[in-house]
Design an enzyme around this catalytic site. Structure first.
Site, PDB file in Angstrom:
ATOM      1  N   ASN A 214     -69.446 -94.375  -9.808  1.00 49.84           N
ATOM      2  CA  ASN A 214     -68.626 -95.239 -10.658  1.00 49.84           C
ATOM      3  C   ASN A 214     -68.275 -96.545  -9.947  1.00 49.84           C
ATOM      4  OD1 ASN A 214     -68.562 -93.427 -12.810  1.00 49.84           O
ATOM      5  ND2 ASN A 214     -66.724 -92.390 -12.067  1.00 49.84           N
ATOM      6  N   HIS A 264     -66.588 -86.609  -9.362  1.00 51.05           N
ATOM      7  CA  HIS A 264     -65.504 -85.916 -10.066  1.00 51.05           C
ATOM      8  C   HIS A 264     -64.794 -84.936  -9.143  1.00 51.05           C
ATOM      9  CE1 HIS A 264     -67.374 -86.872 -14.256  1.00 51.05           C
ATOM     10  NE2 HIS A 264     -66.911 -87.940 -13.641  1.00 51.05           N
ATOM     11  N   TYR A 273     -75.164 -88.374 -11.328  1.00 53.88           N
ATOM     12  CA  TYR A 273     -74.418 -89.515 -10.793  1.00 53.88           C
ATOM     13  C   TYR A 273     -75.087 -90.047  -9.529  1.00 53.88           C
ATOM     14  CZ  TYR A 273     -70.357 -89.188 -13.897  1.00 53.88           C
ATOM     15  OH  TYR A 273     -69.525 -89.218 -14.990  1.00 53.88           O
TER      16      TYR A 273
END
Length: 804
Positions: A214, A264, A273
């Site tokens: 992210n 996460h 990811y």
């Protein structure tokens, strides 16, 4: 060799968006001229270069792109709350959180469709290349979405990802591709919207949603915002905010020194990811290379090292193993989509990311990685990467260039074992087959659900043992496995048949078992791995061990106890036989008809074999249930956004029924991937090949004399065979033909401040040892005394000795 892009050459190439800067280019420009150069390079990165649009696979891909864009062009109908009638994003206040998420996803999807139109407008050979109707529709669509909802002052709703990553990335790509056609006032409004939803503060701390993949995505937004808006501070901020991604972490999201990758906070995510992180870093390294904002942080070497330490161990013949893809395993096919996502398409994304990242690495690293990628591409006969419709044209161009380069040798699949204690995973690779193990502990979730995805992945962390063979296995988990398999009978797992609700345990990996002893030890080729299992929302307790060898995996279970009022089962294997389901099954020499549905209890079974797959041996005999069944399912059952189309697959299941509410039950079996009927029968008859030293709630261990291997999981310390341990630990001994032996000791609990291991074998000398070994004694037996192991993160401590 990188060429110098001079100011005169840059200006001669045309306007800022038309200039094509090759990705091996540096430039010597004034500050104000660097921004057009960045935009030109980004344009090349997202459109691709060096491919022939009239040749395959590009001709068909570009024609399909034009066809899809044509449908979007014909159906665009701006209205309050929507740009397309089937993607309503804000026509009213959402009634539920689920509806709010759906609205934000449709808004994101609307920008995605504009991106498709822009690609068709800018790419050659689409039938819409340079079409003014497409340009005008893009300007209309962008203006409508801005005025209607995505503008400064709007309060976001639904999934944060759409507002801060998905939409701004698509919007900024559109700004680059349409830069010369955008009125300045419109462009200013778009940039103000990005500033509103993605302020500089999103990267102020390395926490929350701003970590790992992210964080890389957010940095991409900031870097492009700076390039499009000629803001040097934004580009510098994006570059500097990448630095935390490069550091090894010891908890939470990011890369670990042992090669683990977590997102996460508690979910192994190398294959999903992780691919986003690699691809995003590859894009940013390439974008900024040679500019005034080049990424020079020496920590980026950790990322380069991770290609072979963290990613390559989970890529097998072009696929990426599902055990490190989190909830992405349930995204097989979205409702209304023609595109299939599976372990191969995720693997191809990793290949493409590695190829792009190589452009920012050293020449030696890039050459090695190209060889790896070429080998994976050549061996992926189940789903050839260049035929993958989910890959973009730039990705295809880069992969095609490697395939066509005769100077790049294809690297074969490696052999060996890799343990990843920090994410409770292991991989084992031998000639012709590979396996992967997924576990869970106090740091690693049972599974991840969220956004309505992976609703029945409850037991994927309960010791699921995936394996792929040469003759079969390439599509074992990609051929509608997840929507059709019995989720209580995943291969290798021990589970209670207690009925669980969809999404049981909570979203985003909330459920983690309160256990410490999960891990193992390996010499790099063989291994002992153990899991103290506590069931999800269950009273189930068990000790599970796996011993990974040259041609087999020995699986032991003990202390299996439960009080749920339901049956408890250990699934030896559950092979997906596809739609036809015609693999022959043999047990103790008796064949069953292939293809027909049947069930059978194998009492006192010594061995079994599944044609085209492999064999199973049950030391000392066992009572095993064998089941051939056709199972129906749909992606919508495990993913609320999935297709409702009904799929049917046939399964061959072998499982041990421990009964209702068992106490101290056990099992033992040997998996022989790829073995023939004859080899399986011979292994079962060779009673001297394997010695089960112990299989109890206190310790589990095996010895394979012909391989010089002994492995023991000491759950409480004790003695098994010639090994004694003072405290809980894992010990592997591998005797070599050259008169030496390697002993590997680990502390999976990460709690030992002292440990003594004794091997009753004549040893002449300790030849090498880690700093954690504080003393040793040799002679008629070997005694190893270790100091504090609590800081070793479960890593093996390897000692080499000379044998007497």
């Amino acid at each position: 060799m990188m060429s110098r892009w001079s100011r005169r050459a840059f200006l001669a190439a045309g306007s800022g968006t038309a200039a094509v800067l090759g990705l091996g280019t540096t430039w010597a420009l004034t500050a104000s001229e660097e921004f057009p150069a960045l935009r030109a390079r980004w344009r090349t990165l997202i459109l691709g270069e060096g491919f022939d649009p009239a040749a395959e696979p590009f001709r068909s891909r570009l024609a399909d792109l034009g066809g899809t864009a044509g449908r979007y062009l014909a159906t665009m109908a701006p209205a309050a709350g929507s740009l397309w009638p089937d993607l309503v994003y804000a026509d009213r206040e959402p009634d539920t959180d689920e509806e709010s998420y759906a609205f934000s996803s449709r808004l994101n999807g609307s920008y995605g469709r504009l991106g498709t139109l822009a690609q068709a407008y800018c790419q050659p050979g689409t039938g819409l290349t340079g079409d003014p109707r497409v340009r005008d529709a893009l300007l209309t669509g962008l203006g409508h979405l801005h005025d209607d909802v995505y503008h400064a002052g709007q309060v976001p709703y639904g999934n944060w990802y759409n507002w801060q990553i998905g939409i701004p990335q698509a919007l900024l790509d559109l700004c680059v591709l349409l830069y010369d056609a955008l009125p300045p006032a419109r462009l200013a409004g778009f940039l103000a919207a990005v500033d509103h939803f993605v302020p500089d503060s999103v990267v102020a701390g390395y926490t929350g949603n701003s970590t790992g993949a992210n964080r890389v995505d957010l940095c991409r937004v900031l870097a492009l915002r700076g390039a499009v808006g000629a803001d040097a501070g934004k580009v510098a901020l994006a570059r500097d905010a990448l630095s935390p991604v490069f550091r090894y972490v010891t908890s939470g999201d990011g890369l670990y020194a042992d090669g683990s990758f977590i997102q996460h906070r508690s979910v192994p995510y190398t294959g999903s990811y992780g691919a986003v992180l690699l691809g995003g870093l590859g894009l940013l390294f390439a974008l900024l290379a040679g500019s005034g904002w080049e990424v020079t942080d020496p920590g980026r070497q950790h990322v380069f090292d991770a290609v072979e330490r963290a990613w390559a161990p989970f890529v097998y013949n072009g696929l990426v193993m599902d055990g490190v893809s989190g909830r992405a395993i349930s995204r097989g096919r979205a409702a209304g989509s023609r595109l299939q996502q599976d372990d191969h398409t995720r693997g191809h994304a990793v290949l493409a990311a590695i190829t792009l990242l190589g452009q920012g690495a050293s020449a030696a690293e890039n050459a090695r990685w190209q060889g790896l990628v070429k080998g994976w591409m050549e061996r992926d006969r189940t789903s050839p990467p260049l035929a993958d419709p989910t890959l973009s044209v730039p990705h295809l161009a880069r992969l095609k260039a490697i395939q066509d380069d005769a100077s790049v040798p294809a690297v074969p699949e490696p052999t060996g074992h890799r343990l990843f204690p920090c994410m409770a995973r292991a991989t084992h690779r031998r000639p012709g087959w590979a396996a992967s193990l997924s576990m869970a502990d106090r740091r690693i979730s049972h599974y991840e659900t969220g956004d309505g995805e992976n609703l029945r992945g409850w037991h994927t962390g309960a010791g699921m043992l995936y394996w792929w063979g040469a003759a079969s296995g390439g599509d074992q988990y990609s051929d509608a496995f997840w929507p059709t398999v019995d989720p209580y009978r995943l291969p290798g797992t021990t589970v209670s048949r207690k009925v669980l609700a969809d999404g049981a345990g909570g979203d985003w990996g909330a459920a983690k078992p309160d256990v410490h002893w999960v891990g193992g030890a390996s010499d790099g080729q063989r291994a002992a791995v153990g899991q103290y299992l506590k069931g999800l929302l269950s009273s189930l307790r068990a000790k599970k061990s796996w011993f990974f060898l040259d041609d087999a995996v020995v699986c032991l279970g003990a202390g299996i106890t439960c009080a749920d009022g339901t049956a408890v089962e250990t699934t030896v294997d559950n092979r997906n036989l596809g739609a036809a389901g015609d693999a022959p099954f043999t047990a103790d020499g008796t064949a069953r008809s292939a293809g027909a549905a049947w069930s059978r209890t194998l009492t006192g079974a010594g061995w079994a074999h599944l044609g085209g797959h492999g064999g199973y041996v049950f030391p000392g005999g066992a009572t095993v249930r064998a089941l051939r069944e056709a199972r129906d399912g749909s992606w919508s059952l495990i993913d609320k956004g999935g297709s409702t189309a009904v799929l049917t697959r046939t399964y061959q299941t072998l499982y041990v029924d421990h009964g209702t509410d068992p106490t101290d039950a056990a099992y033992a079996y040997v998996l022989l991937p790829g073995a023939t009927v004859e080899a399986t029968r011979a292994r079962a008859a060779d009673t001297g090949w394997l010695s089960v030293l112990a299989n109890s709630n206190r310790l589990q261990g095996v010895s394979v004399p012909s391989a010089g291997f002994t492995g023991v999981n000491f759950w409480f310390g004790g003695t098994a065979g010639a090994l004694t341990a003072s405290d809980p630990c894992c010990v592997v001994v591998c005797e070599k033909a050259d008169g030496t032996a390697v002993i590997v000791v680990s502390d999976p609990m990460r709690m030992r401040t002292g440990l003594t291991v004794t091997w009753r074998r004549a040893v002449t000398a300790v030849m090498s040892a880690p700093a954690t070994l504080v003393s040793s004694a040799t002679g008629a037996e070997l005694t190893l005394t270790f100091g504090d192991l609590s800081g070793t993160a479960g890593a093996g401590q390897q000692v080499t000795v000379g044998l007497g």
